[in-house]
Design a protein around this motif. Structure first.
Motif, PDB file in Angstrom:
ATOM      1  N   TRP A 110      84.070  53.247  60.435  1.00 26.70           N
ATOM      2  CA  TRP A 110      85.308  54.005  60.612  1.00 26.70           C
ATOM      3  C   TRP A 110      85.982  54.258  59.265  1.00 26.70           C
ATOM      4  O   TRP A 110      87.205  54.325  59.154  1.00 26.70           O
ATOM      5  CB  TRP A 110      86.268  53.299  61.579  1.00 26.70           C
TER       6      TRP A 110
ATOM      7  N   ALA B 228      87.763  63.493  64.574  1.00 32.19           N
ATOM      8  CA  ALA B 228      88.339  62.146  64.518  1.00 32.19           C
ATOM      9  C   ALA B 228      89.411  62.039  63.437  1.00 32.19           C
ATOM     10  O   ALA B 228      90.332  61.220  63.536  1.00 32.19           O
ATOM     11  CB  ALA B 228      87.235  61.124  64.259  1.00 32.19           C
TER      12      ALA B 228
ATOM     13  N   VAL C 235      86.358  56.005  68.063  1.00 28.74           N
ATOM     14  CA  VAL C 235      87.101  56.919  67.177  1.00 28.74           C
ATOM     15  C   VAL C 235      87.783  58.037  67.960  1.00 28.74           C
ATOM     16  O   VAL C 235      88.665  58.723  67.433  1.00 28.74           O
ATOM     17  CB  VAL C 235      86.171  57.525  66.097  1.00 28.74           C
TER      18      VAL C 235
ATOM     19  N   LEU D 192      92.835  53.924  62.890  1.00 29.35           N
ATOM     20  CA  LEU D 192      92.766  55.296  63.382  1.00 29.35           C
ATOM     21  C   LEU D 192      94.142  55.939  63.327  1.00 29.35           C
ATOM     22  O   LEU D 192      95.169  55.261  63.408  1.00 29.35           O
ATOM     23  CB  LEU D 192      92.236  55.316  64.821  1.00 29.35           C
TER      24      LEU D 192
END
Length: 641
Positions: free
Chosen positions: A424, A456, A613, A639
């Motif tokens: 990520w 994302a 994600v 995120l």
């Protein structure tokens, strides 16, 4: 090769203009291949004398793996143009076991283009009959071709005089409506090579060879090459070439045969124009199995030449550097790619075994390490291994690949996937995907995964642009089209998502992932019956044993009851065995169990599940967005909100 200065040779009713490489019978132009023109020029320059086979090969195919059947093919095309045969030649005499001699009176003069009121072009494209030697491979290759008959095409003489490129365009496989002019990326497919040896290992190598050619050709911006995944199903048996090519939506295609005879590989290849079956170029190549990937280099270069694509010396070096100097390592790699392309847990595991054997044979084989990385990442998706273990092994392999060769787009694509959907680390992944596309601009998967990354990152519009580019490169890939549908879905463009997912259904009926996104999209539109239909069909296709379970009660359940049943099933076999934490959380949120939703999202976070994600974007999470636990999950996952 051509004469040092442009000249025109006249013999009988025929003439050859070396300035533009055109062959004429009176005012009628005869289209033959460039190699045929080069051979005729060589014979005319040495008219009355024997030109040996060795000299012709050296002049026409320098630094290229070919066998002498290429001479037979080329001479046969010329003889058809002249209406002669080997037994009764008017111009070209075969000298047994030596070569050829041009026997006719020839007038040589400076080139001058004569404009007449009407000039026409005819095309010699009947499949050549080899009059002094043939091979099983060539015979098999030609036996499956359609014979075409061409009508005369009027050509304005003034245009010929002004531009002198009509014939060139003809051989490039383009036409004025094709959009394939210089600088335009032309779509091409490499069909699975037909194995004539009859053993399973040779079949695996034949598919692997086609896959390697895809990689070679795709490294050139001028070509858009359909990925192996688009054609791999054709390898399982006879297929309709015309239907396959129409489905692939390509301008040209490459097909061939491969034969392994006691360690000697014979590969016969031809480049065909899809619109009418015109054979643009055809050759046979022969070398030991030890040089199979070097032979593949020669094929790729001949395709570039036939399509008038210039490849810089630096690019040639980069492409050639991908092969191993170890013959057995190359063979193992090709076989591994065969299994990797077939997908499925067992096939992926077998590919890993072969990739690892390949790098054992050659520890400096960078492409072999890319294969290991690809296979472990794919295996983690299929649930065949614990995700952290798979990704650790994938990381080690792709890191080693880049250490060995930092000019492979495939390696950076593999690295970008790991960084985006496991680490990520979106910034690092962006750098990797951009590098992958820079090195391999027509690598569909790189555009596909970069599109998912962009979404994302909250850059949805850029994501859909990348996804559409992936679909342009590979318009028949069900997974790429499904990913396009998924981006439309998370962008809340449900009608577009449904339309795209239904296109997948046309290509591959009952493709489970597409059916899930149909269910998700119909649910957001409040269309209950359609939602139930596609949830049920997706589960029945995806989950072994569920298809024939005899459970028809889906049709009688309300959508709310369906969601509750699916949530119960999601935490119990057999469904639970095929769902990760993120997918179980999806079942929980639909059923209205918010505590269960966060419990499974915690599992997904800990396992760094592939689709985590999507948490900030997927409409399915709308019911829990106001819960403080949701914001905390985003923060811990790094995120965006």
């Amino acid at each position: 090769m051509q004469s040092q200065s442009p000249v025109s040779y006249k013999f009988g009713d025929y003439s050859l203009r070396t300035e533009d490489g055109s062959l004429w019978c009176g005012h009628e132009r005869i289209a033959v291949t460039q190699k045929a023109v080069e051979m005729l020029t060589l014979l005319l320059e040495h008219r009355g004398r024997v030109v040996t086979r060795e000299k012709i090969i050296e002049a026409l195919w320098p630094d290229t793996f070919v066998d002498e059947n290429n001479l037979s093919v080329t001479v046969s095309m010329l003889r058809k143009a002249f209406g002669e045969s080997a037994s009764s030649p008017k111009f070209i005499e075969t000298i047994p076991r030596k070569g050829y001699r041009f026997n006719a009176d020839v007038t040589e003069s400076a080139t001058s283009l004569v404009i007449t009121e009407s000039e026409t072009m005819s095309t010699v494209i009947e499949h050549t009959e080899i009059d002094d030697g043939n091979t099983v491979a060539l015979a098999e290759l030609r036996s499956g071709l359609r014979r075409q008959q061409y009508i005369l095409v009027p050509v304005a003489a003034a245009l010929i005089a002004l531009f002198a490129f009509v014939g060139w365009t003809y051989f490039r496989g383009g036409n004025e409506n094709s959009g394939s002019g210089a600088g335009t990326s032309r779509p091409i497919a490499v069909l699975p090579f037909r194995d004539l040896s009859g053993d399973e290992r040779s079949k695996q190598i034949s598919i692997g060879l086609a896959d390697s050619l895809v990689t070679k050709l795709a490294s050139i911006p001028e070509l858009t090459v359909r990925p192996t995944s688009s054609v791999i199903a054709l390898a399982d048996g006879p297929y309709d070439v015309k239907a396959a090519v129409e489905r692939l939506k390509v301008e040209n295609y490459l097909e061939g045969t491969i034969q392994n005879n006691a360690g000697q590989m014979k590969v016969s290849v031809q480049l065909v124009r899809a619109a009418d079956g015109f054979v643009i170029w055809a050759e046979s190549f022969e070398d030991s199995a030890a040089n199979i990937l070097k032979l593949q280099d020669a094929i790729a270069m001949r395709v570039f030449s036939a399509m008038r694509i210039k490849v810089s010396p630096g690019k040639r070096e980069t492409m050639a550097r991908k092969e191993s100097s170890n013959a057995e390592a190359n063979s193992l790699y090709l076989r591994a790619r065969y299994f990797w392309n077939k997908r499925g847990t067992d096939n992926i595991k077998r590919s890993i075994e072969l990739f690892e054997e390949a790098v054992e044979k050659d520890p400096a084989f960078a492409l072999g390490f890319v294969g290991i990385s690809d296979a472990y990442q794919m295996l983690s998706e299929y649930g065949g291994i614990e995700r952290k273990l798979a990704m650790d092994r994938a990381r080690a392999a792709v890191t080693r690949a880049i250490e060995l060769d930092d000019q492979m787009g495939e390696a950076y694509c593999s690295l970008g996937y790991l960084q985006a959907f496991y680490d990520w680390d979106f910034e690092a992944a962006e750098v990797s995907f951009k590098r992958a596309i820079e090195l391999s601009p027509n690598h569909a998967t790189a555009h596909q995964w970069f599109g998912e990354l962009r979404a994302a990152q909250g850059r949805w519009e850029e994501g859909i642009v990348q996804m559409r580019r992936a679909a342009e490169i590979d318009p028949v890939s069900p997974i790429i089209l499904t990913d396009v549908a998924s981006l439309y879905y998370i962008g809340r463009r449900y009608n577009d998502a449904i339309e795209t997912a239904l296109k997948v259904e046309e290509l591959v009926p009952n493709f489970a992932m597409a059916h899930y996104f149909l269910a998700f999209s119909y649910a957001q539109k409040g269309m209950e019956e359609e939602t139930k239909k596609y949830y049920h069909s997706a589960d029945a296709t995806w989950i072994p044993g569920l298809k024939n379970s005899g459970d028809d009660s889906y049709s009688t359940l309300s959508l709310k009851e369906l969601y509750k049943r699916r949530y119960r099933n999601a935490t119990n076999p057999p469904l639970s065995d095929y769902l990760n934490g993120y997918q179980k959380a999806m079942a929980a949120v639909l059923a209205g169990d918010h505590d269960g939703t966060f419990m499974w999202l915690e599992v997904a976070l800990a396992g760094r599940d592939r689709w985590f994600v999507n948490l900030p974007m997927d409409p399915i999470w709308d019911p829990i967005r106001s819960d403080p636990r949701y914001a905390e999950l985003l923060r811990r996952g790094g995120l965006r909100g």
